[in-house]
Design an enzyme around this catalytic site. Structure first.
Site, PDB file in Angstrom:
ATOM      1  N   ASP A 236       0.819  -1.217   0.000  1.00 25.67           N
ATOM      2  CA  ASP A 236       0.000   0.000   0.000  1.00 25.67           C
ATOM      3  C   ASP A 236       0.853   1.268   0.000  1.00 25.67           C
ATOM      4  O   ASP A 236       1.875   1.336   0.694  1.00 25.67           O
ATOM      5  CB  ASP A 236      -0.860  -0.031   1.275  1.00 25.67           C
ATOM      6  CG  ASP A 236      -1.730   1.186   1.426  1.00 25.67           C
ATOM      7  OD1 ASP A 236      -2.669   1.326   0.630  1.00 25.67           O
ATOM      8  OD2 ASP A 236      -1.464   2.006   2.328  1.00 25.67           O
TER       9      ASP A 236
ATOM     10  N   GLU B 206       1.398  -0.425  -5.017  1.00 19.99           N
ATOM     11  CA  GLU B 206       0.392   0.590  -5.327  1.00 19.99           C
ATOM     12  C   GLU B 206       1.057   1.955  -5.459  1.00 19.99           C
ATOM     13  O   GLU B 206       1.475   2.556  -4.476  1.00 19.99           O
ATOM     14  CB  GLU B 206      -0.666   0.668  -4.217  1.00 19.99           C
ATOM     15  CG  GLU B 206      -1.787   1.631  -4.575  1.00 19.99           C
ATOM     16  CD  GLU B 206      -2.434   2.317  -3.382  1.00 19.99           C
ATOM     17  OE1 GLU B 206      -3.579   2.771  -3.527  1.00 19.99           O
ATOM     18  OE2 GLU B 206      -1.801   2.422  -2.311  1.00 19.99           O
TER      19      GLU B 206
END
Ligand code: NAG
Ligand code: NAG
Ligand code: CA
Ligand code: CA
Length: 578
Positions: free
Chosen positions: A223, A297
């Site tokens: 993330d 990401e």
């Protein structure tokens, strides 16, 4: 004598296997993203959970999915719905127990579905033991976070150390009286950034990876990786410098986009950390032969994104997410713009790396809402049939739409932090996180609760898995057909060529060892007659293999390559008849 006959045959075999190199599990599979809070509620509290996911793994199998990545299911006070992790080594109680997680892994193994977890390395939680210990002055944990003195302004008021803004608006610094300092949070206040310039943090987070790898997970989606490192303040007399203005036409000085994030994003040290994590994955592979995958990401320009693959010497992520279908195009884009977006990643990626395709996730408006419900099959065609790995956000296989969430029901900090009861919905990510639509019953079959954590989207009575499974022409059946088609050599190994026939129609060809397919997607309401002999080797008759829900064509139909009528918003996959 016999050997003389066998020898040429052997050469032939070696030749063909060389052409179709063996592919690893992750290179051919479909990754299905599950947002645990909204997938399936097993105990009627209105919140999805691990046992719910376990009970639906067979559904993934039926779709033709081989792996799933779960958004965070770790212990969390939920200020950012699980992306604020209080204990990286434990399961969040609303989602179940460690035992439930182990059952999930066991069931997934039985079905040969790989489980990929979400790794949230940039920050922890302000309600974690680490942070609480830091506030108590425990030196080891104090150094886990990024602290800075405030500055006193001309009126004698204590202000944050500099102008840095959080991604969710307002200052990225929060004062804590306990220690008389500000801590950095690039995201919500409840997400204190971890200090990666502290080797203890680096080691701790590697232990987190190993902990879950030991439990049997097949990799991680990482993330918000571009925010990992901040600039080294030692280079600035020990003070974090202000970021320059972005120059974007943005009035709100508290907005994230007001600044150019040269000191808080995409720092060189971040890539090195990704390569270090990959080394751990490769150590596990060396032990048992199973490749562990990393997806990163990053919403960035292609040159930045490509650095996550590796630097030529060291390996990084196998799948730096390719977000072009989310960030670069939508329902207003021309076929040329869509071709341009697709070619972007393919052009920039290193020749020995695979592309990946993703059109939806828990942070972005759904395909049916961003493009059009009629283009759901066409976009799934792109995601599943373009060269590379496919990633599907739960619900995109049935064409779920963004739910309407009132200001009162809004829970996403990105929406709430706008302080704007009128325009909050443009920032809120709740609409794409509404409960999964299984059937026409109460709460779309997601939960037996009287109130679910987010309301179910309108229209679920007709837009759900059960209805579509019982309907021959449905998004889910198109999706399954595409998932099957994807296993053909032309899509696994084949080459790729595309063309925008006009402003509305995109077509692409995939071919391998004499088998040739053409996919055609009409993004508009105009009807066209196309001459597909534009493509080399596309001549004579073409057989319809897959057709979108609103297409008048059925699989098995035959059309002439030099005159294919494409109806409004129709998408089809054709195969050249030998
Ligand atoms: C943690 O941060 C959230 C805001 O994200 C805040 O509401 C909460 O009170 C904080 N908790 C503590 C213990 O400081
Ligand atoms: C066309 O077909 C021939 C014969 O199968 C093949 O060798 C060639 O690679 C194909 N070219 C393209 C661009 O499809
Ligand atoms: Ca539950
Ligand atoms: Ca950081």
């Amino acid at each position: 004598m016999r050997n003389l006959f066998i020898l040429p045959l052997l050469f032939f075999l070696v030749q063909t296997t060389k052409q179709s190199k063996d592919l690893d599990w992750w290179e051919t599979t479909i990754f299905y993203q599950i947002y645990p809070r909204s997938f399936m509620d097993s105990d009627g509290d209105g919140i999805g959970d691990l046992n719910g996911i376990t009970s639906k793994l067979e559904y993934l199998k039926e779709l033709g999915v081989g792996a799933t990545w779960l958004s965070p299911m770790f212990k969390s006070p939920m200020y950012d719905f699980g992306y604020d992790i209080a204990d990286f080594y434990d399961v969040h109680d609303e989602y179940g127990t460690m035992e439930d997680f182990e059952k999930l892994i066991a069931k997934a193994n039985e079905l040969d579905i790989k489980i990929v977890l979400d790794f949230v390395p940039n920050h922890g939680s302000n309600e974690s033991v680490w942070f609480e210990e830091a506030l108590r002055g425990h030196e080891k944990y104090f150094d886990y976070f990024v602290w800075e003195d405030g500055v006193v302004d001309e009126n004698g008021i204590l202000r944050p150390p500099n102008n840095w803004n959080s991604v969710f608006r307002k200052s990225a610094w929060e004062y804590r009286e306990e220690v008389g300092k500000y801590y950095l949070h690039q995201f919500v206040i409840g997400q204190p950034d971890l200090n990666y310039r502290n080797p203890d943090v680096v080691e701790e987070m590697k232990n987190v990876l190993k902990f879950w790898l030991d439990k049997g997970v097949a990799g991680f989606r990482v993330d918000a990786i571009s925010h990992l490192f901040e600039v080294d303040k030692a280079k600035f007399d020990g003070m974090y410098p202000d970021e320059p203005l972005s120059g974007n036409k943005i009035e709100d000085p508290e907005s994230y986009d007001y600044l150019d994030h040269i000191y808080t994003k995409d720092q060189d040290e971040t890539y090195d950390m990704v390569y270090q994590w990959r080394d751990i994955f490769d150590e596990y592979k060396a032990k048992d032969g199973l490749t562990r995958v990393m997806m990163t990401e990053v919403y960035a320009s292609p040159d930045v994104t490509m650095r996550y693959f590796g630097d030529g010497e060291r390996e990084g992520a196998q799948m730096p997410f390719n977000f072009v279908l989310i960030t670069d195009v939508d329902g207003s884009s021309s076929a040329a713009e869509i071709k341009y977006a697709i070619d972007k990643f393919l052009t920039f990626k290193p020749i020995d790396k695979l592309a990946n395709w993703v059109a939806g996730n828990h942070d972005n408006s759904r395909v049916a809402s961003r493009f059009s419900p009629e283009l759901v099959d066409g976009i799934n065609m792109l995601v599943l049939l373009l060269p590379g790995v496919a990633v599907t956000y739960m619900g995109e296989e049935i064409g779920m739409v963004d739910g309407y969430i009132s200001w009162e029901d809004t829970v996403d900090p990105s929406g709430c932090n706008t302080d704007d009861p009128i325009n909050y919905w443009t920032a809120s990510r709740d609409p794409e996180r509404t409960p999964f639509q299984w059937n026409a019953q109460k709460n779309a079959g997601f939960s037996s609760a009287d109130k679910t954590w987010l309301p179910v989207a309108d229209g679920y009575e007709t837009l759900n898995v059960e209805v579509q499974q019982a309907t021959e022409r449905s998004h889910i059946n198109v999706y399954k057909a595409l998932a099957r088609l994807r296993t053909e050599p032309a899509f696994r190994h084949g080459r790729y060529e595309s063309v925008a026939f006009n402003s509305d129609v995109l077509a692409f060809k995939r071919w391998h060892n004499g088998e040739t397919y053409v996919a055609v997607i009409n993004f508009r309401d105009e009807v066209y007659n196309l001459d597909l002999t534009y493509f080399e080797n596309v001549t004579g008759q073409l057989e319809v293999i897959v057709s979108s829900v609103q297409s008048p064509k059925s699989s098995g139909d035959v059309v002439e390559a030099d005159g294919v009528q494409i109806e409004a918003r129709e998408s089809i996959v054709l195969k050249v008849v030998q």
